[in-house]
Design an enzyme around this catalytic site. Sequence first.
Site, PDB file in Angstrom:
ATOM      1  N   ARG A  97       0.831  -1.198   0.000  1.00  0.00           N
ATOM      2  CA  ARG A  97       0.000   0.000   0.000  1.00  0.00           C
ATOM      3  C   ARG A  97       0.866   1.249   0.000  1.00  0.00           C
ATOM      4  O   ARG A  97       0.543   2.251  -0.644  1.00  0.00           O
ATOM      5  CB  ARG A  97      -0.937  -0.023   1.218  1.00  0.00           C
ATOM      6  N   SER A  98       2.009   1.200   0.684  1.00  0.00           N
ATOM      7  CA  SER A  98       2.899   2.354   0.717  1.00  0.00           C
ATOM      8  C   SER A  98       3.412   2.702  -0.675  1.00  0.00           C
ATOM      9  O   SER A  98       3.496   3.883  -1.028  1.00  0.00           O
ATOM     10  CB  SER A  98       4.084   2.091   1.650  1.00  0.00           C
ATOM     11  N   LEU A 138      10.455  14.929   2.114  1.00  0.00           N
ATOM     12  CA  LEU A 138      10.174  15.937   3.129  1.00  0.00           C
ATOM     13  C   LEU A 138      10.977  15.654   4.399  1.00  0.00           C
ATOM     14  O   LEU A 138      11.734  16.490   4.876  1.00  0.00           O
ATOM     15  CB  LEU A 138       8.675  15.985   3.448  1.00  0.00           C
ATOM     16  N   TRP A 169      14.220   8.253   5.096  1.00  0.00           N
ATOM     17  CA  TRP A 169      13.041   7.388   5.181  1.00  0.00           C
ATOM     18  C   TRP A 169      12.107   7.607   3.977  1.00  0.00           C
ATOM     19  O   TRP A 169      10.899   7.745   4.132  1.00  0.00           O
ATOM     20  CB  TRP A 169      12.280   7.584   6.494  1.00  0.00           C
ATOM     21  N   ARG A 250      -2.300  10.368   4.480  1.00  0.00           N
ATOM     22  CA  ARG A 250      -2.871   9.871   5.739  1.00  0.00           C
ATOM     23  C   ARG A 250      -4.261   9.289   5.530  1.00  0.00           C
ATOM     24  O   ARG A 250      -4.642   8.340   6.226  1.00  0.00           O
ATOM     25  CB  ARG A 250      -2.913  11.012   6.757  1.00  0.00           C
ATOM     26  N   GLU A 370       3.973   9.479   8.567  1.00  0.00           N
ATOM     27  CA  GLU A 370       2.882  10.384   8.187  1.00  0.00           C
ATOM     28  C   GLU A 370       2.208  11.007   9.418  1.00  0.00           C
ATOM     29  O   GLU A 370       1.005  11.196   9.469  1.00  0.00           O
ATOM     30  CB  GLU A 370       1.828   9.663   7.338  1.00  0.00           C
TER      31      GLU A 370
END
Length: 391
Positions: A97-98, A138, A169, A250, A370
């Site tokens: 899903r990521s 980010l 990350w 999110r 997140e």
Amino acid sequence: MSTHAPNPHDFLDLDHELSREERDIRDAVRQFAADRLAPHVADWYETGSLPARELAKEFGALGVLGMHLEGYDCAGTSAVAYGIACRELEAVDSGLRSLVSVQGSLAMFAIHRWGSEQQREQWLPAMAAGEAVGCFGLTEPDAGSDPGGMRTHAVRDGSDWVLNGTKMWITNGTVADVAVIWAQTDDGIRGFVVPTDTPGFIANEVKHKLSLRASLTAELVLDGVRLPADAAFPDVRGLRGPLSCLNEARYGILCGVVGAARSSYEAALEYTLNREQFGKPLAAFQLTQRKLADLLVEVNRAGLVALQIGRLKDTGRLHHNHVSFGKLANVRAALDVARSARTMLGANGISLEYPVMRHMANLETVLTYEGTEEMHALSLGQAVTGLSSLR
């Protein structure tokens, strides 16, 4: 009063609330997940590998990359449909899903919402097809929950921009064709569309992870990366840009973790119905049934939260605090479900032959990324009191 017993796998009949299109998307993604992903995910997890570029093309053919975006060869589905797709993918593994949500809700959404028309036309159709993979830079080694403290900076050199800094990350970073990078400038924080073959752009694989192992994670190093003037997003300044993208991601998470919770519950249900001790199935014991009842409630309650937030999003009534509510509540519920389900499988619960401990380990990361649990709790605290606990 119905005489039909509730379905143990959809106890509150939530899928009845879906439209025909949303149910069709559910079925297509669930079938793809069962046929293509589930047979291999334990091996990917164990080896810490993922055929991400190959899968990206298959996800593109399935139509789930940027599926909630309009135009540029994106599917333009409802938010609920996108949430359902995330749920079915995360029922296999959070890492899968990521891959999809970073591509669609971070990199593609950033370009779709904040990019120039030239940037949209250059990148979005290829990304929707999975021919180009994106990542989103980010977070930094020293700037996580406080992204305003980022050290990556971009300075003008003639008409060009020159970027220097480090991002950490970063999902999809080692296979990305394009990176959306946020950097400090004299005009505030700005976003840049960075082709990853630009000299000075380096992606180092993050190794030794104990969670989200079926996902590719990178450290991005920007060492004098020179970009033309039109690489910058034209209008957005400050944290409004990146935070809007995080809100999209999110939403996918709060829907996706319902799948991880459901998978853990279903594994525990099947196991306890078939495993016998003291002459009867484990599911016949009162303590086991109490645990199953608790898991059932949490899975269905999380499903209700995800569906309602999706409907709020589709009708234009969604506030970012709603997303904080869902992220906080649903990830915590999914982690509790996975932990309890693990105990119900006994020693088998730690084996990759079952999905439960893999989900449990993944959800420890999902709880953090997140927006940590603490940050979302503070967001809700401020929402109901009107008082900021940070500044």
